[in-house]
Design an enzyme around this catalytic site. Structure first.
Site, PDB file in Angstrom:
ATOM      1  N   LYS A   1       3.000   9.513   8.374  1.00  0.00           N
ATOM      2  CA  LYS A   1       2.124   9.279   9.517  1.00  0.00           C
ATOM      3  C   LYS A   1       2.645   9.764  10.874  1.00  0.00           C
ATOM      4  O   LYS A   1       2.185  10.766  11.394  1.00  0.00           O
ATOM      5  CB  LYS A   1       1.755   7.798   9.596  1.00  0.00           C
ATOM      6  CG  LYS A   1       0.805   7.361   8.464  1.00  0.00           C
ATOM      7  CD  LYS A   1       0.228   5.988   8.695  1.00  0.00           C
ATOM      8  CE  LYS A   1      -0.920   5.676   7.756  1.00  0.00           C
ATOM      9  NZ  LYS A   1      -0.531   5.155   6.441  1.00  0.00           N
TER      10      LYS A   1
ATOM     11  N   ASP B   1       9.385   2.551   1.783  1.00  0.00           N
ATOM     12  CA  ASP B   1       8.236   3.317   2.277  1.00  0.00           C
ATOM     13  C   ASP B   1       8.098   3.050   3.779  1.00  0.00           C
ATOM     14  O   ASP B   1       7.635   1.992   4.190  1.00  0.00           O
ATOM     15  CB  ASP B   1       6.987   2.870   1.505  1.00  0.00           C
ATOM     16  CG  ASP B   1       5.709   3.593   1.950  1.00  0.00           C
ATOM     17  OD1 ASP B   1       5.745   4.265   3.001  1.00  0.00           O
ATOM     18  OD2 ASP B   1       4.688   3.463   1.250  1.00  0.00           O
TER      19      ASP B   1
ATOM     20  N   PHE C   1       0.857  -1.190   0.000  1.00  0.00           N
ATOM     21  CA  PHE C   1       0.000   0.000   0.000  1.00  0.00           C
ATOM     22  C   PHE C   1       0.886   1.230   0.000  1.00  0.00           C
ATOM     23  O   PHE C   1       1.717   1.408   0.894  1.00  0.00           O
ATOM     24  CB  PHE C   1      -0.939   0.045   1.212  1.00  0.00           C
ATOM     25  CG  PHE C   1      -1.852   1.245   1.163  1.00  0.00           C
ATOM     26  CD1 PHE C   1      -3.031   1.218   0.424  1.00  0.00           C
ATOM     27  CD2 PHE C   1      -1.517   2.425   1.823  1.00  0.00           C
ATOM     28  CE1 PHE C   1      -3.851   2.332   0.339  1.00  0.00           C
ATOM     29  CE2 PHE C   1      -2.339   3.547   1.754  1.00  0.00           C
ATOM     30  CZ  PHE C   1      -3.512   3.492   1.002  1.00  0.00           C
TER      31      PHE C   1
HETATM   32  C1  LIG Z   1      -0.864   5.382   5.043  1.00  0.00           C
HETATM   33  C2  LIG Z   1       0.189   4.974   4.102  1.00  0.00           C
HETATM   34  C3  LIG Z   1       0.429   5.705   2.920  1.00  0.00           C
HETATM   35  C4  LIG Z   1      -0.443   6.842   2.496  1.00  0.00           C
HETATM   36  O1  LIG Z   1      -0.380   7.911   3.375  1.00  0.00           O
HETATM   37  P1  LIG Z   1      -1.450   9.106   3.261  1.00  0.00           P
HETATM   38  O2  LIG Z   1      -0.942  10.118   4.235  1.00  0.00           O
HETATM   39  O3  LIG Z   1      -2.775   8.538   3.620  1.00  0.00           O
HETATM   40  O4  LIG Z   1      -1.414   9.579   1.859  1.00  0.00           O
HETATM   41  C5  LIG Z   1       1.482   5.320   2.133  1.00  0.00           C
HETATM   42  N1  LIG Z   1       2.271   4.293   2.460  1.00  0.00           N
HETATM   43  C6  LIG Z   1       2.073   3.572   3.568  1.00  0.00           C
HETATM   44  C7  LIG Z   1       3.003   2.448   3.892  1.00  0.00           C
HETATM   45  C8  LIG Z   1       1.021   3.874   4.415  1.00  0.00           C
HETATM   46  O5  LIG Z   1       0.802   3.142   5.507  1.00  0.00           O
END
Ligand SMILES: *Cc1c(COP(=O)(O)O)cnc(C)c1O
Length: 406
Positions: free
Chosen positions: A255, A226, A139
């Site tokens: 986050k 990521d 994701f």
């Molecule tokens: C939540 C998340 C995203 C997206 O972040 P947003 O601030 O909602 O755009 C991308 N990568 C990972 C691994 C995530 O957990």
């Protein structure tokens, strides 16, 4: 049971677009790992705003610092220097061992910048159609490019045509990665989550990360990790890949970085630090003084309060208690994750446990249909972890028994 909500919450909101499956709960305030709804019911917060509220709610050091910052400057634009950007960037460089930072406001925006870096890295060496390796169950966000990188058909459905230039492989399988990229001169990067979050809390093995690092070095690819969800201390290291003793070339963060103030960052190592020049990328809100202050203070509090060690201590305690309570229960598969990023996988979809847990005073989420996710604030205590287990495990047992009978 949850007390009746005021009617304006119970009714679907007529003016807010209907993009979330929300619980019939509206929260009013919080303190530490506890929140209260508008009816006064209290909840133990094991979701932490989806791994965002690093230092909990109403932290006595964070709140006055942000109040002071708001009184000075919230936003200026990047027409001017923002000294707090340098402060936070220097700190992120120190903690990661990388070289420089681009600031933005969300996770998808950080990932979008990473994808642009990878493509330009390719173009700069004459690759006109760069391709990026991504993973099953990944994701990376909900923009057109990041949903194309995401490995979940539900996230992609209805939004085609997808962005091209992605090669998808399974996690923890070096042979599959080699086979999928064999004799392909257009590969420029491998893009992965060190611990997959939304996909169901799946760890990349340390050994696999080391192998991918080596492969990227051999083939002159960027390793882009990521860390939007698993970073910022959640697993007990500043960044989850550090357990493997490696460094990425590009690391998106978001986050937990601002404890709730919107912030994103892309940290780049030597191979990626000079790909962008003036005009290549930008963001109006990116790096604004309020967000930067939130990042600086979050890291300061984490250091002062030893929150990395706490994530390991409380995470291990929580995991052990969950395994102890659930290991003999039919329908329980396993507990995965690291530190305070835990997933409890059951053998059947369990989305309704989110509501049942909330009814019983515990906030958490279910992801990938059958994985109960706990990503609380890193200030959680072992007593609070015990409380979460005491609420959750009977609900899981009951839920699974119902399934047996059905
Ligand atoms: C939540 C998340 C995203 C997206 O972040 P947003 O601030 O909602 O755009 C991308 N990568 C990972 C691994 C995530 O957990």
């Amino acid at each position: 049971m949850t007390a009746a909500l005021p009617s304006h919450i119970e009714a679907a909101s007529p003016h807010v677009m209907n993009t979330y499956g929300r619980l019939p709960i509206a929260l009013s305030h919080g303190q530490g790992c506890r929140v209260w709804d508008v009816n006064g019911k209290s909840y133990l917060d094991a979701l932490g705003g989806i791994a965002v509220n690093t230092v909990g709610h109403n932290h006595p050091k964070l709140v006055p610092a942000l109040q002071e910052q708001i009184g000075k400057l919230i936003h200026t634009s990047n027409y001017y220097h923002v000294p707090l950007q340098e402060t936070l960037a220097a700190k992120l460089v120190e903690l990661s061992g990388l070289e420089n930072v681009f600031f933005c406001s969300t996770g998808l925006e950080a990932n979008e910048a990473a994808l642009k870096l990878a493509r330009k890295f390719g173009h700069d060496k004459g690759i006109e159609k760069p391709e990026i390796v991504v993973y099953e169950k990944a994701f990376h966000g909900r923009s057109i490019a990041t949903l194309s990188a995401t490995g979940n058909p539900k996230v992609q459905a209805g939004f085609g045509p997808l962005v091209e230039g992605f090669i998808r492989v399974p996690i923890n399988n070096l042979d599959a990665l080699k086979a999928a990229t064999a004799a392909n001169p257009n590969v420029v990067a491998v893009f992965l989550e060190a611990v997959q979050g939304e996909g169901g809390i799946h760890n990349m093995k340390d050994e696999y990360l080391q192998q991918v690092r080596q492969l990227c070095d051999e083939r002159d690819w960027l390793l882009m990790i990521d860390e939007v969800q698993c970073g910022m201390g959640r697993t007990g290291k500043w960044f989850a890949h550090q357990w493997a003793g490696i460094k990425p070339d590009v690391m998106p963060l978001a986050k937990g970085l601002g404890s709730g103030v919107p912030i994103g960052a892309v940290v780049a190592g030597p191979k990626a630090a000079r790909i962008f020049g003036p005009g290549n990328h930008g963001s109006t809100f990116g790096g604004n003084p309020l967000a930067m202050r939130a990042g600086v203070e979050t890291i300061r509090i984490m250091e002062e309060e030893g929150l990395l060690a706490n994530a390991v201590k409380v995470g291990d305690h929580l995991r052990a208690a969950l395994v102890r309570e659930l290991s003999s229960v039919a329908g329980f598969k396993e507990v995965r994750g690291r530190g305070l990023m835990l997933g409890i996988e059951l053998t059947r979809p369990c989305g309704e446990l989110v509501k049942r847990a909330a009814d019983n005073g515990l906030l958490l989420s279910v992801t990938a249909d059958s994985v109960i996710r706990m990503v609380p604030s890193l200030i959680m205590t072992t007593a609070e972890a015990d409380e979460a287990v005491a609420i959750l495990c009977p609900l899981i047992r009951q839920f699974l028994q119902e399934g047996e009978k059905a």
